[in-house]
Design an enzyme around this catalytic site. Sequence first.
Site, PDB file in Angstrom:
ATOM      1  N   TRP A 130      -9.007  -4.790   6.476  1.00 49.59           N
ATOM      2  CA  TRP A 130      -7.847  -5.512   5.951  1.00 49.59           C
ATOM      3  C   TRP A 130      -6.795  -5.700   7.049  1.00 49.59           C
ATOM      4  O   TRP A 130      -5.891  -6.524   6.929  1.00 49.59           O
ATOM      5  CB  TRP A 130      -7.234  -4.772   4.750  1.00 49.59           C
ATOM      6  CG  TRP A 130      -6.519  -3.482   5.099  1.00 49.59           C
ATOM      7  CD1 TRP A 130      -7.060  -2.397   5.692  1.00 49.59           C
ATOM      8  CD2 TRP A 130      -5.137  -3.174   4.889  1.00 49.59           C
ATOM      9  NE1 TRP A 130      -6.112  -1.414   5.846  1.00 49.59           N
ATOM     10  CE2 TRP A 130      -4.921  -1.860   5.368  1.00 49.59           C
ATOM     11  CE3 TRP A 130      -4.057  -3.859   4.325  1.00 49.59           C
ATOM     12  CZ2 TRP A 130      -3.673  -1.225   5.310  1.00 49.59           C
ATOM     13  CZ3 TRP A 130      -2.818  -3.225   4.263  1.00 49.59           C
ATOM     14  CH2 TRP A 130      -2.635  -1.927   4.761  1.00 49.59           C
ATOM     15  N   ASP A 131      -6.934  -4.952   8.138  1.00 50.70           N
ATOM     16  CA  ASP A 131      -6.030  -5.060   9.282  1.00 50.70           C
ATOM     17  C   ASP A 131      -5.862  -6.526   9.719  1.00 50.70           C
ATOM     18  O   ASP A 131      -4.779  -6.951  10.121  1.00 50.70           O
ATOM     19  CB  ASP A 131      -6.587  -4.299  10.490  1.00 50.70           C
ATOM     20  CG  ASP A 131      -6.940  -2.851  10.209  1.00 50.70           C
ATOM     21  OD1 ASP A 131      -7.246  -2.526   9.056  1.00 50.70           O
ATOM     22  OD2 ASP A 131      -6.934  -2.039  11.155  1.00 50.70           O
TER      23      ASP A 131
ATOM     24  N   GLU B 145      -4.083   6.821   2.980  1.00 50.97           N
ATOM     25  CA  GLU B 145      -5.382   7.453   2.705  1.00 50.97           C
ATOM     26  C   GLU B 145      -5.272   8.963   2.529  1.00 50.97           C
ATOM     27  O   GLU B 145      -6.284   9.636   2.349  1.00 50.97           O
ATOM     28  CB  GLU B 145      -6.374   7.103   3.817  1.00 50.97           C
ATOM     29  CG  GLU B 145      -6.745   5.627   3.808  1.00 50.97           C
ATOM     30  CD  GLU B 145      -7.649   5.215   4.960  1.00 50.97           C
ATOM     31  OE1 GLU B 145      -7.713   5.949   5.966  1.00 50.97           O
ATOM     32  OE2 GLU B 145      -8.283   4.140   4.855  1.00 50.97           O
TER      33      GLU B 145
ATOM     34  N   LYS C 140       0.278   9.083   5.105  1.00 48.15           N
ATOM     35  CA  LYS C 140      -0.363   8.704   6.375  1.00 48.15           C
ATOM     36  C   LYS C 140       0.283   7.446   6.966  1.00 48.15           C
ATOM     37  O   LYS C 140       0.508   7.340   8.156  1.00 48.15           O
ATOM     38  CB  LYS C 140      -1.856   8.459   6.123  1.00 48.15           C
ATOM     39  CG  LYS C 140      -2.632   8.071   7.360  1.00 48.15           C
ATOM     40  CD  LYS C 140      -4.096   7.797   7.035  1.00 48.15           C
ATOM     41  CE  LYS C 140      -4.895   7.453   8.281  1.00 48.15           C
ATOM     42  NZ  LYS C 140      -6.250   6.993   7.971  1.00 48.15           N
ATOM     43  N   GLN C 141       0.510   6.467   6.109  1.00 44.84           N
ATOM     44  CA  GLN C 141       0.995   5.166   6.591  1.00 44.84           C
ATOM     45  C   GLN C 141       1.725   4.484   5.437  1.00 44.84           C
ATOM     46  O   GLN C 141       1.567   4.885   4.285  1.00 44.84           O
ATOM     47  CB  GLN C 141      -0.171   4.314   7.057  1.00 44.84           C
ATOM     48  CG  GLN C 141      -1.130   3.887   5.960  1.00 44.84           C
ATOM     49  CD  GLN C 141      -2.492   3.476   6.500  1.00 44.84           C
ATOM     50  OE1 GLN C 141      -3.392   4.278   6.558  1.00 44.84           O
ATOM     51  NE2 GLN C 141      -2.621   2.204   6.865  1.00 44.84           N
TER      52      GLN C 141
HETATM   53  C1  BGC Z   1      -6.195   3.208   8.259  1.00 45.90           C
HETATM   54  C2  BGC Z   1      -6.666   1.950   7.569  1.00 45.90           C
HETATM   55  C3  BGC Z   1      -7.179   0.979   8.597  1.00 45.90           C
HETATM   56  C4  BGC Z   1      -8.235   1.623   9.489  1.00 45.90           C
HETATM   57  C5  BGC Z   1      -8.665   0.726  10.632  1.00 45.90           C
HETATM   58  C6  BGC Z   1      -7.336   3.769   9.100  1.00 45.90           C
HETATM   59  O1  BGC Z   1      -6.902   4.913   9.778  1.00 45.90           O
HETATM   60  O2  BGC Z   1      -5.782   4.166   7.322  1.00 45.90           O
HETATM   61  O3  BGC Z   1      -5.592   1.370   6.852  1.00 45.90           O
HETATM   62  O4  BGC Z   1      -7.724  -0.131   7.969  1.00 45.90           O
HETATM   63  O5  BGC Z   1      -7.717   2.804  10.060  1.00 45.90           O
HETATM   64  O6  BGC Z   1      -7.574   0.397  11.442  1.00 45.90           O
END
Ligand code: BGC
Length: 753
Positions: free
Chosen positions: A369-370, A500, A613-614
């Site tokens: 999804w990035d 996550e 986490k984000q």
């Molecule tokens: C992130 C995801 C991301 C993936 C690839 C993961 O660590 O939590 O949101 O899509 O890394 O960048």
Amino acid sequence: MSYTSLYKRTNNMIKYLKTDPWKIIEEGFKRKHHRSSESIFSIGNGRFGQRANHEEKFTGPSLQGSYVAGVYYPDKTRVGWWKNGYPEYFAKVLNSTNWIGVRVFIEDEEVDFATCITSNFSRVLDMKEGHLFRTFNIEMPSGKIVNVEAKRFCSIADDETAAISYSVTPLNFTGMIRFQPYLDGDVKNHDSNYEEKFWEHLKSESFAGEGYLVTRTRKTEFDVAVGMALRVTLKNKEIEPSYHHSQRDFYSENNFEKGVNQGETIILYKFVGVVSSLNYSKDDLLAMCKKATRRAHGLGFEKMLDAQILSWAAVWQLADIVIEGDEEAQQAIRFNIFQMNQTYTGEDARLNIGPKGFTGEKYGGSTYWDTEAYCLPFYMSTKDQKVARQLLIYRYNHLGRAIENAEKLGFKNGAALYPMVTMNGEECHNEWEITFEEIHRNGAIAYAIYNYVNYTNDRNYLSEYGLDVLIGICRFWAQRVNWSEAKKQYVMHGVTGPNEYENNANNNWYTSYFATWCLRYCIKVIDEVQKSAPDAFSKKVKKYQFAKDDETKQWRHIIDNMYFGKLEGTNILLQQDGFMDKELRKVVDLNDAERPINQHWSWDRILRSCFIKQADVLQGLYFFEHEFSTQELKDNFDFYEPMTVHESSLSPCVHSILAAKLGYEEKAYEMYMRTSRLDLDDYNHEAHEGLHITSMAGTWMSVVQGFGGMRIEGDELKFNAMLPKQWKSYSFNVLFRGKIINVHVDSAGVVVN
Ligand code: BGC
């Protein structure tokens, strides 16, 4: 507290690179960080790329990596306990033929960079001109010392070719120098699940001054042909050495030696061609490889380099961001822009932007999804609009697969669930909490359509492709929610939001909000397309058996009756049910020694903690800022940011943008430095695995949308800019609907041209 002390207190940066506005420089070989340097100094041209492995023999720790875009291996899934619905494989980005290799012998001693004594080492990635350079002196066990200079690049002017110039100058002796340039296809992936070999040998050839190798991936049967053609100069004059050549399975080499006087320089030029069956028929592949290799050889190193410099100048003309008064920030933004351009050029709708690009194996796949959430705005504003369109078409082309993915999980009636990770449209991620639960990715894919059409005004996109994808996605949301009799509202259970560090959450605000936004947006698009392109609309209704009235009626019911958690009496949007029952702590109260928590805590402890986490709720507020008041944004930022550990590279940029909007200048700057120097200063101690390519586009957003405050309102671009106090000025360009707009911000104000 000054920015630097805050930054040092909360992070364990690893700083060993020199600061320069246009270059990344390592002075003195940093053995301990070599694997990180291999990532940081990576080069690529959108078609292929590689880590900065040494050309000569190196027996020290190294992650070998030469990658060809779109060429992957479906590595059989490895899990402890199989769950129905898991994909059979994880698509691995493949380490392929090593084409940089040159063995070097001084008299009869082989240069091994790991064991010989080196001095005066310097490694430079020239981002302005697009090449990698190394120089060093090396002392052999016999005491003979030579100087080596090696420059190489992957051509962006001719993306099937690359070139290396490798020079040796004896410093304290006169003697024989022997070169053994080779192609080696006998390579492995470090992350292979079952220690399998991913390649089969097809053909190797060698001629005097030339060599070719064709290999085929197992299972996926991609053929890749790599060629080399050589030239040699002594004292700047071309010479014809007597080449000995040989080949065997997976290998082709040439071998020659020449007596060189002390102080004279011998240069080996290795011209390389890389082509794959993605672009040519398998029968023609070797011939096409020879053509590309000989084309490069015919042009010669200097002319190829001139073309490279010109091509990069054209990229920089539009994409450069100039920051005055802060060299670290300047270097970092260019590094991010450079890597984005090395990874994806938009030439081919089958390719996409892997989280590690051509810089490492981790994450496999090519598309997360990035791409939609982070990368699209960068390409939309710094390239012709067809580049961003290609990224959208990529998902359109995968719609059938997204419908199959959803069917495998039990959804019906054309519901589409796009994969979390993919190479070809099939899901290939296999952690249940991500594969089955991180369904918010569907939202980002719909949002990208909205974002693109808003920015470019390419409204035809909706009737040509966009609506198809939106209908599939909305059908998924409509089946994924369920009616709660207890609440008399729709709820969405068992999801993982972008954060996550929470799994199987109920009513994750971000995902639920996105679901209803998609339904709202799609209803609007349906009305628009029905009016503007009635024939196309009827065709789609037929093709997807779209029961417009019934389906949109149900969608409206969901929009009007969706449950969203909110902390009573406040503006706080609850990340998920039960969030307030956690022990709410702040990141500043954690010890440095515990961070990153994902490297120090058990998963159980992480999941039960409040740490984020984000961006999650804040990711939603970033996308849908216009649907909330500034007070709501502020209250949620103040609540969630202190609990956020930013252990995804995707996190700091979004926080930087929101902080800039809210006038939190220090925070915006701190987050900008963190996103832009994430790999250069190795904040998360993982640069050795590869670079965080997709978040680099987020760095660009934090300047343009964050400090620059760029927003689209109707048909206009608006800039509500601020100047971080560490900077004297900054300026950037955006391409908007065919016009280049230049924005310059300094203490006197903002000038838009
Ligand atoms: C992130 C995801 C991301 C993936 C690839 C993961 O660590 O939590 O949101 O899509 O890394 O960048």
